[in-house]
Design a protein around this motif. Structure first.
Motif, short mmCIF file in Angstrom:
data_model
loop_
_atom_site.label_atom_id
_atom_site.label_comp_id
_atom_site.label_asym_id
_atom_site.label_seq_id
_atom_site.Cartn_x
_atom_site.Cartn_y
_atom_site.Cartn_z
N LYS A 151 -6.18 1.83 -14.88
CA LYS A 151 -5.92 0.69 -14.56
C LYS A 151 -5.01 0.68 -13.12
O LYS A 151 -4.96 -0.72 -12.25
N LYS A 152 -4.05 2.33 -13.23
CA LYS A 152 -3.77 1.74 -12.05
C LYS A 152 -4.16 1.04 -10.77
O LYS A 152 -5.33 1.90 -10.66
N PRO A 153 -4.25 0.45 -9.79
CA PRO A 153 -4.64 0.18 -8.66
C PRO A 153 -4.65 1.12 -7.49
O PRO A 153 -3.15 2.25 -7.44
N ARG A 154 -5.51 1.33 -6.83
CA ARG A 154 -5.23 2.18 -5.99
C ARG A 154 -4.01 2.04 -4.95
O ARG A 154 -4.00 3.33 -4.61
N LEU A 155 -3.83 1.26 -4.13
CA LEU A 155 -2.52 0.93 -4.01
C LEU A 155 -1.60 0.44 -4.77
O LEU A 155 -1.20 -0.09 -5.23
N SER A 156 -0.54 1.58 -3.47
CA SER A 156 1.05 0.91 -4.56
C SER A 156 1.26 -0.25 -4.16
O SER A 156 0.95 -1.44 -3.40
N TYR A 157 2.54 -0.82 -5.40
CA TYR A 157 2.71 -2.14 -5.34
C TYR A 157 2.97 -2.39 -4.08
O TYR A 157 2.95 -3.63 -2.65
N LYS A 158 3.62 -2.06 -2.91
CA LYS A 158 4.77 -1.51 -1.96
C LYS A 158 3.90 -1.95 -0.26
O LYS A 158 3.94 -3.00 0.18
N ALA A 159 2.36 -1.59 -0.62
CA ALA A 159 1.66 -1.12 0.17
C ALA A 159 0.41 -2.13 -0.34
O ALA A 159 -0.06 -3.01 0.92
N ARG A 160 0.44 -2.61 -1.13
CA ARG A 160 -0.54 -4.09 -1.05
C ARG A 160 0.18 -5.75 -1.20
O ARG A 160 -0.52 -6.42 -0.31
N ARG A 161 2.12 -5.44 -1.04
CA ARG A 161 2.57 -6.29 -1.34
C ARG A 161 2.16 -6.41 0.63
O ARG A 161 2.21 -7.63 1.43
N ARG A 162 2.78 -5.51 1.92
CA ARG A 162 2.64 -5.36 2.92
C ARG A 162 1.14 -5.59 3.39
O ARG A 162 1.16 -6.81 4.44
N TRP A 163 0.43 -5.17 3.11
CA TRP A 163 -0.81 -4.98 3.10
C TRP A 163 -1.48 -7.36 3.25
O TRP A 163 -2.39 -7.60 4.03
N SER A 164 -1.34 -7.85 2.12
CA SER A 164 -0.69 -8.85 1.94
C SER A 164 -0.51 -9.98 2.77
O SER A 164 -0.83 -10.80 3.65
#
Length: 81
Positions: A5-18
């Motif tokens: 269930k681990k997301p495809r993007l890392s936490y930092k990548a998701r934060r930047r994309w958001s």
């Protein structure tokens, strides 16, 4: 095997994309919706309100997986206690 269930993007990548989506993508989307409505002519106020309400929700649906958990602490960070 069970899927992770681990997301495809890392936490930092998701934060930047958001941030990119909210600061660049959302204003562009708003301008596009307003431009489209103006090009079609002025609809009745109730229809215009309905279009804005629906489009205000629809923009987030494709990016739902990016925004999940962004406001929480980084789950990948090690706790140094």
């Amino acid at each position: 095997m069970a899927e992770s269930k681990k997301p495809r993007l890392s936490y930092k990548a998701r934060r930047r994309w958001s941030l990119v989506i909210l600061l660049i993508g959302l204003p562009l989307y708003i301008v596009a919706v307003i431009t489209l409505l103006n090009a079609l002519g002025r609809p009745p106020i109730w229809l215009e309100l309905l279009v804005y309400a629906i489009s205000g929700v629809l923009w987030a649906l494709p990016f739902k997986f990016i925004f999940i958990g962004v406001g929480q602490a980084d789950p990948e960070a090690e706790e140094n206690k």
